[in-house]
Design a protein around this motif. Structure first.
Motif, mmCIF file in Angstrom:
data_model
loop_
_atom_site.group_PDB
_atom_site.id
_atom_site.type_symbol
_atom_site.label_atom_id
_atom_site.label_comp_id
_atom_site.label_asym_id
_atom_site.label_seq_id
_atom_site.Cartn_x
_atom_site.Cartn_y
_atom_site.Cartn_z
ATOM 1 N N LEU A 23 3.610 -9.152 -10.873
ATOM 2 C CA LEU A 23 2.861 -10.479 -10.732
ATOM 3 C C LEU A 23 2.103 -9.437 -10.605
ATOM 4 N N GLY A 24 0.670 -11.153 -11.367
ATOM 5 C CA GLY A 24 -0.612 -10.428 -11.027
ATOM 6 C C GLY A 24 -1.592 -10.683 -9.699
ATOM 7 N N ALA A 25 -2.234 -9.359 -9.179
ATOM 8 C CA ALA A 25 -2.710 -9.825 -7.941
ATOM 9 C C ALA A 25 -3.862 -8.656 -7.676
ATOM 10 N N ASP A 26 -4.888 -9.264 -6.788
ATOM 11 C CA ASP A 26 -5.926 -8.172 -5.988
ATOM 12 C C ASP A 26 -5.995 -7.463 -5.073
ATOM 13 N N VAL A 27 -6.387 -5.996 -5.762
ATOM 14 C CA VAL A 27 -6.295 -5.507 -4.422
ATOM 15 C C VAL A 27 -7.926 -4.994 -4.122
ATOM 16 N N TYR A 28 -7.826 -4.067 -3.089
ATOM 17 C CA TYR A 28 -8.868 -4.596 -2.196
ATOM 18 C C TYR A 28 -8.635 -2.611 -1.589
ATOM 19 N N ARG A 29 -10.137 -2.697 -1.784
ATOM 20 C CA ARG A 29 -10.700 -1.212 -0.722
ATOM 21 C C ARG A 29 -10.794 -2.283 0.423
ATOM 22 N N THR A 30 -10.227 -1.802 1.639
ATOM 23 C CA THR A 30 -10.640 -1.992 2.946
ATOM 24 C C THR A 30 -11.490 -1.661 3.389
ATOM 25 N N GLY A 31 -12.658 -3.079 2.989
ATOM 26 C CA GLY A 31 -14.621 -2.740 3.681
ATOM 27 C C GLY A 31 -15.068 -3.368 2.669
ATOM 28 N N VAL A 32 -14.437 -3.357 1.234
ATOM 29 C CA VAL A 32 -14.695 -3.209 0.125
ATOM 30 C C VAL A 32 -14.515 -4.775 0.356
ATOM 31 N N CYS A 40 -4.951 -6.590 -10.740
ATOM 32 C CA CYS A 40 -4.067 -4.742 -11.139
ATOM 33 C C CYS A 40 -2.709 -5.653 -11.261
ATOM 34 N N SER A 41 -1.443 -5.261 -11.320
ATOM 35 C CA SER A 41 0.166 -6.142 -11.520
ATOM 36 C C SER A 41 0.988 -5.297 -9.982
ATOM 37 N N LEU A 42 1.573 -6.424 -9.750
ATOM 38 C CA LEU A 42 2.679 -5.947 -8.502
ATOM 39 C C LEU A 42 3.699 -6.034 -9.353
ATOM 40 N N THR A 43 4.079 -4.742 -8.988
ATOM 41 C CA THR A 43 5.457 -4.487 -10.021
ATOM 42 C C THR A 43 7.004 -3.975 -9.525
ATOM 43 N N ASP A 44 7.225 -4.057 -7.831
ATOM 44 C CA ASP A 44 8.263 -4.602 -7.301
ATOM 45 C C ASP A 44 8.005 -4.335 -5.417
ATOM 46 N N ILE A 45 9.121 -4.816 -4.852
ATOM 47 C CA ILE A 45 8.125 -5.155 -3.066
ATOM 48 C C ILE A 45 9.675 -4.806 -2.433
ATOM 49 N N SER A 46 9.341 -4.197 -1.581
ATOM 50 C CA SER A 46 10.142 -4.694 -0.653
ATOM 51 C C SER A 46 9.798 -4.852 0.963
ATOM 52 N N SER A 47 11.003 -4.874 1.977
ATOM 53 C CA SER A 47 10.128 -4.733 3.272
ATOM 54 C C SER A 47 9.122 -3.874 3.430
ATOM 55 N N GLY A 48 8.924 -2.256 3.394
ATOM 56 C CA GLY A 48 8.072 -1.421 3.349
ATOM 57 C C GLY A 48 7.890 -1.333 2.527
ATOM 58 N N CYS A 86 5.661 -1.485 -1.680
ATOM 59 C CA CYS A 86 5.431 -1.419 -3.121
ATOM 60 C C CYS A 86 4.796 -0.864 -4.391
ATOM 61 N N TYR A 87 4.705 -0.947 -5.199
ATOM 62 C CA TYR A 87 3.939 -0.380 -5.920
ATOM 63 C C TYR A 87 2.408 -1.343 -7.021
ATOM 64 N N VAL A 88 1.788 -0.962 -6.992
ATOM 65 C CA VAL A 88 0.854 -1.437 -7.975
ATOM 66 C C VAL A 88 0.018 -0.909 -9.284
ATOM 67 N N GLU A 89 0.066 -1.534 -10.076
ATOM 68 C CA GLU A 89 -0.012 -1.183 -11.404
ATOM 69 C C GLU A 89 -1.558 -1.234 -11.625
ATOM 70 N N MET A 90 -2.053 -0.508 -12.286
ATOM 71 C CA MET A 90 -3.851 -0.747 -12.361
ATOM 72 C C MET A 90 -4.211 0.837 -12.944
ATOM 73 N N PRO A 91 -5.281 0.748 -14.002
ATOM 74 C CA PRO A 91 -5.346 1.884 -14.360
ATOM 75 C C PRO A 91 -5.800 3.083 -13.365
ATOM 76 N N THR A 92 -6.764 3.049 -13.159
ATOM 77 C CA THR A 92 -7.912 3.424 -12.201
ATOM 78 C C THR A 92 -7.237 3.380 -10.245
ATOM 79 N N PRO A 93 -6.071 4.382 -10.150
ATOM 80 C CA PRO A 93 -5.744 3.727 -8.367
ATOM 81 C C PRO A 93 -6.396 4.727 -7.661
ATOM 82 N N PHE A 94 -6.060 4.385 -6.681
ATOM 83 C CA PHE A 94 -7.121 4.727 -5.295
ATOM 84 C C PHE A 94 -6.011 6.012 -4.867
#
Length: 381
Positions: free
Chosen positions: A276-285, A291-299, A301-309
């Protein structure tokens, strides 16, 4: 084989800037000044990236459609050159991966194209890596005969499990024998990435002819009989496609699967594979990172992006699916440079829990459609 890029742009100054950056990043560059020239190239040549000037939006969309409909470039990474008049949402809907805005800034273009190059390299190797288990001796800097294990292999590079952390930007000399062969392979390479679990991605630099022959013969004999295609990000009004491999086949990119399955990265919750296409933000920024959300559970997820935090970073993830907008907070737990990051979800309210469970139920129903964000990032966990 060098990565290859096609620049479709009539402006000499813009082309010169892009060519300089691409060639400095090790790509070979073809340039087309007109859409008709681009159509001819796209029909006959496989490119790792296509950069399209969208000044004439109709012509640019025509070139993009040509690329997406061609057998050679249907999955090629695409980059748009846009201005404030360009309908960015429309070009994203057709599968653009990056946008460079006019006037082209060399600094910003460097950052975007360097990230794009990392994605091109990974896409090129996705279908050619073969899992292997073989002992390898590494020499680098002033260290000799370091024991390591070869865990996957292609003609262009490999991943190894090393007992020692390798210094960055070092030349590494390999020596190993492949299963079923007595000939020793000797070659040199450079480190592309390294994680905290001791796995190291290497790109081969100098491969003698005799070693190249052994590699090719072994890869040809051990390539999987069937290849499961990498799943595509669903476009608006398309179905969410389950990415579970059919029974009796091997899942794609098994080396990357090993990367994610380290003991510290195993969870008790059931994971649901998605894309799934998604947006990820640093908190407060307030700056979104596509990015791409590529799996998820109730606890988590994994976020695919070339420059992860880095681990410990607090983030907010926004996903849109059908008539639901999911906004959750989390904390980065694991980092895979150039690949993505594992995020532990922080579900503070019952509504947060309900939204995550609704998304999981949606993903479990393969016959349900889904609307996703306009960004198409081709990298999955």
């Amino acid at each position: 084989m060098a990565l290859k890029s096609l620049v479709v742009c009539a402006e000499d100054a813009t082309t010169q800037v892009l060519r300089g950056i691409l060639e400095a990043l090790g790509l070979t560059v073809d340039r087309c000044a007109t859409p008709s020239q681009a159509h001819t190239k796209l029909a006959s040549v496989r490119y790792d990236s296509v950069i399209i000037d969208c000044e004439n939006e109709m012509e640019a969309l025509d070139v993009l459609r040509q690329a997406r409909s061609s057998a050679r470039n249907a999955t090629t990474l695409t980059i748009a050159i846009a201005d404030n008049q360009t309908n960015v949402r429309q070009i994203f809907a057709l599968g653009i991966n990056f946008v460079l805005y006019k006037p082209i800034s060399e600094d910003r273009a460097w950052s975007s194209l360097r990230a794009a190059r990392s994605l091109m390299q990974r896409e090129r190797r996705r279908s050619s890596r073969v899992a292997v288990h073989a002992k390898v001796a590494l020499d680098y800097a002033n260290v000799e005969n370091v024991s390591a294990t070869l865990i996957d292999l292609s003609e262009e590079g490999s991943a190894v499990q090393s007992e020692k952390k390798l210094p960055p930007d070092c030349r590494v000399y390999f020596q190993f024998a492949l299963p079923g062969h007595t000939s020793v392979v000797r070659l040199s390479g450079e480190m592309v990435w390294q994680d905290s679990a001791g796995r190291v991605g290497m790109r081969f630099v100098n491969v003698p002819t005799s070693s190249r022959r052994v590699l090719r013969n072994w890869l040809a004999a051990n390539a999987p009989a069937t290849v499961v295609a990498a799943p595509l990000v669903p476009r608006p009004a398309e179905k969410i496609v389950k990415t579970t491999a059919p029974a009796g086949t091997n899942p794609p990119d098994r080396a990357l699967a090993r990367l994610r399955s380290s003991p510290g990265n195993r969870r008790t919750q059931s994971r649901h594979v998605c894309r799934l296409g998604a947006d990820v933000y640093r908190t407060g920024v307030p700056v979104p990172n596509r990015c791409s959300l590529t799996d998820i559970s109730s606890g988590g997820c994994y976020v695919e992006m070339p420059t992860p935090f880095p681990p410990g970073t607090r983030v907010e993830i926004v996903v849109r699916a059908q008539d639901m907008k999911l906004r959750v907070q989390g904390v980065v737990q694991t980092l895979h440079p150039g690949f993505g990051m594992g995020v532990q979800l922080v579900l503070k309210t019952a509504e947060n829990h309900d939204h995550v469970q609704s998304l999981i139920r949606l993903l479990a129903e393969s016959d349900q459609g889904a609307e996703v964000g306009p960004f198409n990032d081709p990298w999955t966990r």
